[in-house]
Motif scaffolding. Sequence first.
Motif, mmCIF file in Angstrom:
data_model
loop_
_atom_site.group_PDB
_atom_site.id
_atom_site.type_symbol
_atom_site.label_atom_id
_atom_site.label_comp_id
_atom_site.label_asym_id
_atom_site.label_seq_id
_atom_site.Cartn_x
_atom_site.Cartn_y
_atom_site.Cartn_z
ATOM 1 N N ILE A 142 0.628 -1.490 0.042
ATOM 2 C CA ILE A 142 0.114 0.146 -0.173
ATOM 3 C C ILE A 142 0.853 1.434 -0.036
ATOM 4 N N PHE A 143 2.026 1.205 0.839
ATOM 5 C CA PHE A 143 2.864 2.649 0.682
ATOM 6 C C PHE A 143 3.635 2.367 -0.632
ATOM 7 N N ALA A 144 3.756 1.398 -1.257
ATOM 8 C CA ALA A 144 4.527 1.750 -2.522
ATOM 9 C C ALA A 144 3.062 2.380 -3.590
ATOM 10 N N ILE A 188 -2.995 5.436 -4.902
ATOM 11 C CA ILE A 188 -3.651 5.797 -3.570
ATOM 12 C C ILE A 188 -3.706 6.949 -2.947
ATOM 13 N N PRO A 189 -4.529 7.611 -2.708
ATOM 14 C CA PRO A 189 -4.274 9.005 -1.982
ATOM 15 C C PRO A 189 -3.831 8.911 -0.749
ATOM 16 N N CYS A 190 -3.373 10.105 -0.252
ATOM 17 C CA CYS A 190 -2.862 10.136 1.384
ATOM 18 C C CYS A 190 -3.003 11.538 1.727
ATOM 19 N N VAL A 242 -3.873 6.768 8.489
ATOM 20 C CA VAL A 242 -5.401 6.488 8.239
ATOM 21 C C VAL A 242 -6.209 5.898 9.522
ATOM 22 N N MET A 243 -5.511 5.220 10.369
ATOM 23 C CA MET A 243 -6.023 4.807 11.768
ATOM 24 C C MET A 243 -5.051 4.997 12.821
ATOM 25 N N PRO A 244 -5.293 6.304 13.074
ATOM 26 C CA PRO A 244 -4.135 7.145 14.168
ATOM 27 C C PRO A 244 -4.559 6.474 15.731
ATOM 28 N N GLN A 245 -3.407 6.266 16.103
ATOM 29 C CA GLN A 245 -3.486 5.954 17.815
ATOM 30 C C GLN A 245 -3.691 7.085 18.599
ATOM 31 N N VAL A 288 -10.879 15.120 9.105
ATOM 32 C CA VAL A 288 -10.120 15.156 10.206
ATOM 33 C C VAL A 288 -8.509 14.839 10.099
ATOM 34 N N LEU A 289 -8.272 14.035 9.254
ATOM 35 C CA LEU A 289 -6.862 13.767 8.742
ATOM 36 C C LEU A 289 -6.466 15.047 7.977
ATOM 37 N N ALA A 290 -7.161 15.525 7.081
ATOM 38 C CA ALA A 290 -6.718 16.772 6.317
ATOM 39 C C ALA A 290 -6.454 17.833 7.420
#
Length: 141
Positions: A11-13, A20-22, A37-40, A129-131
Amino acid sequence: MTSQTYDANNIFAKILKGEIPCHKVYEDNDTLAFMDVMPQAPGHLLVIPKVGSRNLLDADPAVLAKLFPVVQKLAVAARDAFEADGVLISQFNEAAVGQTVFHLHVHVVPRKEGEALKPHSGKMEDHAVLAAHAEKVKACL
């Protein structure tokens, strides 16, 4: 012990290839940093080298030499952006210790004293939220 190979379709590649967007926080010629995307915890981000390696165990030392100053820079920015008491830096090598994406990556997690970490699996965080979190970190760079 068996040696594992790098999967160029992880997925990171795919993020690096633009497939894939990030929520990008930082990018230079050698590294990319984006929100997990699944922050602790609020502000949890990942720093990856653009050169593919499975993890720290097979990474070129020259890649590591470029990666870790960026990790430090982003740790300071994340700490400041989220008014954290400290920053957790973690990096996993192979499935036996919890690595789930087999592209070298470093977790940068701003922490506040007394606040528990959320599990790193399950529900994905809302993209708005991530943005917003990415913008907070970028403002501190």
